[in-house]
Design a protein around this motif. Structure first.
Motif, short mmCIF file in Angstrom:
data_model
loop_
_atom_site.label_atom_id
_atom_site.label_comp_id
_atom_site.label_asym_id
_atom_site.label_seq_id
_atom_site.Cartn_x
_atom_site.Cartn_y
_atom_site.Cartn_z
N LEU A 13 19.91 -25.71 -23.75
CA LEU A 13 20.86 -24.67 -23.36
C LEU A 13 21.26 -23.81 -24.54
O LEU A 13 21.93 -22.79 -24.36
CB LEU A 13 22.12 -25.31 -22.76
CG LEU A 13 21.92 -26.09 -21.46
CD1 LEU A 13 23.25 -26.66 -20.97
CD2 LEU A 13 21.29 -25.22 -20.39
N GLY A 14 20.89 -24.22 -25.75
CA GLY A 14 21.17 -23.41 -26.92
C GLY A 14 22.45 -23.80 -27.62
O GLY A 14 23.10 -24.79 -27.29
N GLN A 15 22.79 -22.99 -28.60
CA GLN A 15 23.95 -23.29 -29.43
C GLN A 15 25.20 -22.65 -28.85
O GLN A 15 25.13 -21.64 -28.16
CB GLN A 15 23.71 -22.79 -30.86
CG GLN A 15 22.50 -23.48 -31.51
CD GLN A 15 22.33 -23.11 -32.96
OE1 GLN A 15 22.79 -22.06 -33.40
NE2 GLN A 15 21.66 -23.97 -33.71
N VAL A 16 26.32 -23.27 -29.15
CA VAL A 16 27.60 -22.72 -28.73
C VAL A 16 28.51 -22.58 -29.95
O VAL A 16 28.49 -23.42 -30.85
CB VAL A 16 28.29 -23.58 -27.66
CG1 VAL A 16 27.46 -23.61 -26.40
CG2 VAL A 16 28.53 -25.00 -28.16
N ALA A 17 29.29 -21.50 -29.96
CA ALA A 17 30.28 -21.31 -31.01
C ALA A 17 31.50 -22.16 -30.68
O ALA A 17 31.57 -22.80 -29.64
CB ALA A 17 30.64 -19.84 -31.13
N GLY A 18 32.47 -22.17 -31.58
CA GLY A 18 33.70 -22.90 -31.30
C GLY A 18 34.45 -22.28 -30.13
O GLY A 18 34.16 -21.17 -29.68
N SER A 33 31.05 -26.03 -18.81
CA SER A 33 31.90 -25.48 -19.87
C SER A 33 32.13 -26.54 -20.92
O SER A 33 32.52 -27.67 -20.60
CB SER A 33 33.25 -25.02 -19.30
OG SER A 33 33.05 -23.95 -18.40
N LEU A 34 31.89 -26.14 -22.17
CA LEU A 34 32.02 -27.08 -23.28
C LEU A 34 33.19 -26.67 -24.16
O LEU A 34 33.39 -25.48 -24.42
CB LEU A 34 30.73 -27.09 -24.13
CG LEU A 34 29.43 -27.35 -23.37
CD1 LEU A 34 28.25 -27.28 -24.33
CD2 LEU A 34 29.47 -28.70 -22.66
N GLY A 35 33.95 -27.64 -24.60
CA GLY A 35 35.08 -27.35 -25.48
C GLY A 35 35.53 -28.60 -26.19
O GLY A 35 34.99 -29.69 -25.98
N PRO A 90 31.81 -26.01 -32.90
CA PRO A 90 30.52 -25.49 -32.48
C PRO A 90 29.50 -26.61 -32.34
O PRO A 90 29.71 -27.72 -32.86
CB PRO A 90 30.15 -24.54 -33.62
CG PRO A 90 30.81 -25.14 -34.83
CD PRO A 90 32.07 -25.82 -34.34
N GLY A 91 28.42 -26.31 -31.65
CA GLY A 91 27.39 -27.32 -31.47
C GLY A 91 26.27 -26.79 -30.62
O GLY A 91 26.01 -25.58 -30.60
N GLU A 92 25.62 -27.68 -29.94
CA GLU A 92 24.55 -27.26 -29.05
C GLU A 92 24.49 -28.21 -27.87
O GLU A 92 25.01 -29.32 -27.91
CB GLU A 92 23.21 -27.20 -29.77
CG GLU A 92 22.75 -28.53 -30.34
CD GLU A 92 21.43 -28.37 -31.08
OE1 GLU A 92 20.82 -27.29 -30.98
OE2 GLU A 92 21.02 -29.33 -31.75
#
Ligand SMILES: [Zn+2]
Length: 610
Positions: free
Chosen positions: A113-118, A206-208, A216-218
């Motif tokens: 799903l790729g990387q996510v910012a904070g 939704s990631l948090g 951040p992460g992936e």
């Protein structure tokens, strides 16, 4: 070591406040997750599904694997004699069905799903028709060694069903925010969007970070599909990490067969044994446990269930028989904090119960009822007990493997089987008549640091014909004479930590009537009592102001080479709890002894003395 300060604040603050019993309760800002896991069971009937080697005809013995161990596997917990076995040779036949040359199709595959910012990030992904299950893996930057939390705040189906909301899956008390990796599985409940079939279409997650940090992460999704979205069998590969001195490869092999033959329709596949250093044989904190899980990075075969076989869970993990690294964890990426289960090895049938129960957690199963109400699992075909602490074995779910104290009946329901079949833990078959898919062939990157340990033994158990479980004679209850029914049930059951508030098993035991140190010491000294009962009784005896004669019994048993290993460990823990001057001499004697487990426990005990 630098990770400890980061971990200590949320975990220890929670533990010290009494808010968590330890195991799976690591979320600082949320209602605590459910028990991380203790024990057991497997259905003895109603198991659907053929094994992955489906097809009729005479099986063919195709090869023989010979395994030679050069690692010292020294102590069997079933015997009081410390035996040094420097070479273990195991030969097993590999039997494959006539369709071994049949077609093969992968059922398990990764969709990044790729990387996510904070902050809070919402990602979407397409779930194809005929999906048997999937798992979202969210990892913060720095994984697997980090303890930061990148949690799953919401998981929403194409039909707009909120499977996870605010990091929770009601009515469970689990929190989908773990340290270094968070896993959310589908199905884990019986919502129409996920059971019996998974709704195809665009899902969103939704990631948090529930602590409010910008983490951040992936993320990635592991999908499991078959020709029709139904289960067509599979093989469960297992990587066992065997702590030095805990038990033997043959014993654990027998226990694995007991636990995972016809496990929700799965059969055992390849079992690989790795050595685990003595430092990991005794785990006294969540930091210890997560550090031990990082050792699974040595495993190369995946998907697989990792099992860490250790001697003693103590300290913050006091009393637990086993711990799962998440509900669910995952079997596709080793070395993470979601990569397996930890279990104490006692040396009797109880071990297979622990194994099966913990495997259930890792596959996504919750306790049918939590000891502290109102938590329970989200499945409609399991019974619920509103008062586990007083009802114990009279609970309607007491025969289910996911009962919080486990169950020697080891039953599962069809919905529980359905959850296991949707998990990432096994190699599946695409359709009837197909071969089970091969392992994921991409080797994982080697861990940093020294060269990973090589396997002690590799066994192919896939040719085991599914057999009915061996009848077990009812264990003698003579040891329980004079004890209340509740106290006996607590002593013999699987102990689980976790939940929104700590489950103090020793407190439960005392409230149930198990508060007489003389009686507890007598049970601990009774050779006819089950090993786990003896260990716990001795540890408990030290907590209830033992008189001198009980302290003397604890000292004698701890130092007695004629007593089983785990019983001696329990006696030493009882002395530790009693806090008297006898502890030091006994522990120093064991520290200098030959038994690596007792030496390690003694080292820890002496280090913790005030
Ligand atoms: Zn459990």
């Amino acid at each position: 070591m630098s990770r400890f300060p980061r971990l200590r604040s949320p975990i220890l603050a929670r533990l010290l406040s009494g808010a968590a019993g330890g195991l799976l309760v690591l979320s600082a800002a949320l209602p605590g997750p459910g028990c991380g896991g203790i024990v057991v069971v497997d259905a003895t009937d109603g198991e659907g599904g053929a094994g992955g080697q489906g097809g009729a005809g005479s099986p063919v013995t195709s090869s023989v694997t010979s395994v030679t161990s050069t690692t010292s596997v020294t102590t069997s917990v079933t015997t009081s004699v410390t035996t040094s076995v420097t070479t273990t040779s195991i030969t097993t036949s590999i039997t494959t069905g006539p369709d071994a040359g049949g077609p093969v199709e992968r059922t398990l595959y990764e969709h990044p799903l790729g990387q996510v910012a904070g902050g809070m990030n919402t990602l979407t992904f397409n779930v194809p028709a005929d999906t048997l299950g999937f798992a979202v893996l969210a990892e913060p930057v720095g994984a697997p060694a980090t303890f930061a939390q990148l949690g799953v705040s919401t998981l929403i189906s194409p039909t707009n069903a909120f499977i996870i909301s605010n990091y929770a899956l009601p009515p469970t008390d689990w929190s989908f925010a773990w340290y270094g990796i968070t896993v959310a599985g589908v199905p884990q409940n019986d919502a129409p969007a996920v059971m019996p079939t998974v709704a195809p279409g665009i899902w969103s997650v939704s990631l948090g970070d529930p602590t409010g940090a910008n983490t951040p992460g992936e993320a990635t999704v592991w999908m499991r599909r078959t020709v029709d979205g139904q289960f067509h069998g599979g093989l469960l590969d297992v990587n066992v990490f065997l702590a030095n001195g805990v038990t033997s490869v043959p014993y654990l092999t027998e226990t694995l067969i007991e636990a995972y033959t016809d496990y929700a329709g799965l059969q055992l596949g390849i079992v690989t044994f790795y050595p685990l250093a003595s430092q990991w044989s005794v785990l006294e904190s969540m930091e210890d446990m997560l550090g031990a899980l990082e050792q699974t990075a040595a495993a190369t075969r995946r998907p697989a269930l990792n099992i860490l076989a250790v001697a003693d869970l103590a300290g913050d993990l006091e009393g637990a028989a086993g711990v799962a690294a998440g509900i669910p964890g995952q079997g596709v990426s080793h070395g993470t904090h979601g990569s397996g289960v930890v279990m104490e090895v006692f040396g009797d049938f109880f071990d297979s119960v622990i194994m099966e129960h913990e495997g259930g957690h890792l596959a996504g199963l919750f306790h049918t009822s939590e000891i502290l109400p109102p938590g329970r699992d989200p499945l409609g075909d399991t019974a619920y007990c509103s008062d586990v602490e007083t009802q114990f074995e009279n609970c309607p779910d007491a025969d289910n493997i996911m009962f919080p104290y486990g169950s020697f009946e080891k039953l599962r329901t069809p919905m529980q089987d359905r959850v296991i079949r949707g998990s990432t833990l096994y190699r599946g078959a695409w359709a009837d008549g197909y071969q089970v898919e091969p392992p994921l062939d991409e080797p994982l990157p080697p861990p940093n640091g020294p060269a990973p340990p090589q396997p002690i033994a590799v066994l192919d158990l896939s040719g085991q014909m599914p057999t009915a479980r061996r009848p077990r004679p009812a264990p003698s209850q003579a040891w329980a004479a004079g004890l209340s029914q509740g106290a006996a049930a607590v002593l013999s059951g699987v102990w689980c930590h976790g939940g929104p508030a700590a489950v103090d098993h020793h407190g439960v035991l005392q409230r149930a009537g198990g508060d007489d140190p003389v009686q507890l010491a007598a049970i601990g000294a009774d050779p006819t009592a089950p090993i786990q009962v003896r260990k716990r009784a001795l540890a408990a005896a030290g907590r209830v102001q033992p008189p001198p004669e009980v302290v003397a019994v604890l000292s004698t048993i701890a130092g007695s080479e004629g007593s089983p290993l785990q019983v001696r460990v329990g006696a030493l823990r009882g002395l530790q709890a009693a806090g008297g001057p006898e502890l030091a001499a006994v522990a120093q004697g064991l520290l200098r002894g030959k038994d690596p487990v007792l030496s390690e426990v003694a080292r820890r005990v002496l280090a913790r003395r005030p």
